[in-house]
Design a protein around this motif. Sequence first.
Motif, short mmCIF file in Angstrom:
data_model
loop_
_atom_site.label_atom_id
_atom_site.label_comp_id
_atom_site.label_asym_id
_atom_site.label_seq_id
_atom_site.Cartn_x
_atom_site.Cartn_y
_atom_site.Cartn_z
N GLU A 77 1.88 7.45 -9.82
CA GLU A 77 0.77 8.60 -9.49
C GLU A 77 0.50 9.64 -9.07
O GLU A 77 -0.46 10.60 -9.08
CB GLU A 77 0.47 7.32 -7.93
CG GLU A 77 0.07 8.11 -7.26
CD GLU A 77 -0.48 9.36 -6.67
OE1 GLU A 77 -1.30 9.69 -5.63
OE2 GLU A 77 0.64 10.00 -6.27
N TYR A 123 -6.89 2.10 -6.51
CA TYR A 123 -5.48 1.60 -7.31
C TYR A 123 -4.61 1.77 -6.78
O TYR A 123 -3.90 0.93 -6.23
CB TYR A 123 -5.77 1.63 -9.11
CG TYR A 123 -4.42 0.95 -8.83
CD1 TYR A 123 -4.58 -0.01 -9.88
CD2 TYR A 123 -3.36 2.03 -9.89
CE1 TYR A 123 -3.85 -0.73 -10.08
CE2 TYR A 123 -2.33 1.30 -10.00
CZ TYR A 123 -2.32 -0.22 -10.69
OH TYR A 123 -1.32 -0.20 -10.92
N TYR A 124 -4.15 3.10 -6.46
CA TYR A 124 -2.87 3.25 -5.78
C TYR A 124 -2.81 3.41 -4.07
O TYR A 124 -1.76 2.84 -3.42
CB TYR A 124 -2.45 4.36 -6.00
CG TYR A 124 -2.26 4.61 -7.73
CD1 TYR A 124 -1.24 4.15 -7.76
CD2 TYR A 124 -3.47 5.30 -8.22
CE1 TYR A 124 -1.19 4.84 -9.46
CE2 TYR A 124 -2.70 5.95 -9.33
CZ TYR A 124 -1.86 5.10 -10.54
OH TYR A 124 -1.40 5.37 -11.54
N TYR A 125 -4.04 3.27 -3.45
CA TYR A 125 -4.52 3.14 -2.21
C TYR A 125 -4.80 1.84 -1.47
O TYR A 125 -4.71 1.84 -0.50
CB TYR A 125 -4.31 4.48 -1.81
CG TYR A 125 -3.14 5.73 -1.96
CD1 TYR A 125 -2.58 5.92 -1.23
CD2 TYR A 125 -3.93 6.53 -3.07
CE1 TYR A 125 -1.97 7.19 -1.62
CE2 TYR A 125 -2.87 7.41 -2.94
CZ TYR A 125 -1.97 7.03 -2.43
OH TYR A 125 -1.03 8.74 -2.77
N ALA A 129 -9.19 5.60 -9.49
CA ALA A 129 -7.49 5.52 -9.74
C ALA A 129 -6.63 5.79 -7.53
O ALA A 129 -6.21 4.95 -7.49
CB ALA A 129 -7.12 7.36 -10.10
N HIS A 130 -7.91 6.57 -6.72
CA HIS A 130 -7.27 6.72 -5.80
C HIS A 130 -7.85 4.87 -5.10
O HIS A 130 -6.43 4.71 -3.96
CB HIS A 130 -8.25 7.36 -4.35
CG HIS A 130 -8.38 7.17 -3.65
ND1 HIS A 130 -7.99 6.54 -1.96
CD2 HIS A 130 -7.31 8.52 -2.94
CE1 HIS A 130 -7.76 6.85 -0.94
NE2 HIS A 130 -6.77 8.26 -1.74
N ASN A 141 0.81 -1.11 -0.37
CA ASN A 141 -0.27 0.18 -0.40
C ASN A 141 0.76 1.43 0.45
O ASN A 141 2.10 1.25 1.19
CB ASN A 141 -0.97 -0.21 1.04
CG ASN A 141 -2.18 1.06 1.20
OD1 ASN A 141 -1.23 1.88 1.74
ND2 ASN A 141 -3.05 0.99 1.93
N ILE A 142 0.66 1.54 -0.84
CA ILE A 142 1.48 3.12 -0.98
C ILE A 142 1.68 4.52 0.76
O ILE A 142 2.13 4.95 1.13
CB ILE A 142 0.82 4.16 -2.46
CG1 ILE A 142 1.44 3.21 -3.72
CG2 ILE A 142 1.45 5.36 -2.21
CD1 ILE A 142 1.55 4.20 -4.73
N LEU A 168 5.40 3.08 -9.70
CA LEU A 168 3.94 3.25 -9.32
C LEU A 168 4.24 5.02 -8.33
O LEU A 168 3.19 5.35 -8.97
CB LEU A 168 3.87 2.11 -7.79
CG LEU A 168 2.69 2.38 -8.15
CD1 LEU A 168 1.26 2.02 -8.56
CD2 LEU A 168 2.04 1.35 -6.83
N LEU A 169 4.75 5.01 -7.87
CA LEU A 169 5.63 6.57 -7.44
C LEU A 169 5.10 7.55 -8.49
O LEU A 169 4.41 8.54 -8.29
CB LEU A 169 5.93 6.22 -6.44
CG LEU A 169 6.22 5.89 -5.14
CD1 LEU A 169 7.26 6.07 -3.99
CD2 LEU A 169 5.17 6.39 -4.02
#
Length: 180
Positions: free
Chosen positions: A155, A173-175, A170-171, A3-4, A151-152
Amino acid sequence: MGNISSHRFGTMENSAEDYKIQSFDQDTQLLLKTALKDPSSVDLEKVSKIIVDQSLKDQMFSKEAGRVCHTIVQVNNMPMVALMHPVYDCLMRLAQPDALMNEEEVDCLVLQLHRIGEQLEKMNSQRMDELFYLLRDGFLLQEGLTSMARLLLLEILEFRAGGWMLSGTAHKYYYSEISD
């Protein structure tokens, strides 16, 4: 990958003692500490020159420089204009190919852009464009980036493209948790 948000936000501290300013002489340390506590009492141009000069000499300090400038601006509600160029200079340094190879530096760069990217862009959109050309090229062309660094970068590219916001999809997907 993970998890970012847990990767990114667990390491940030916001007290003056955490900034790596011990490498400066006593007078400069005092100036920087005063700027962090009461920026209206110091010459911010002098502070910004010290921060930029040290950032260009010491890549590790570039990460701290963004935090110092952010604290001076955010915590003390100072006009950001005086620090705009030093902040951009530090972000540009963190967007160079050698810095993009360091996941911790990419993490710092992205975090600073989340915090103040929109404000910086309003003050100087041309420099923000230049910064994002570097980030885009790093994402697309640079070999050897870690999957987390990629990934960062993806994002933050999407974050700016979305008007400094992420769509719900998107949120998610990234978080949300992503398995390797």
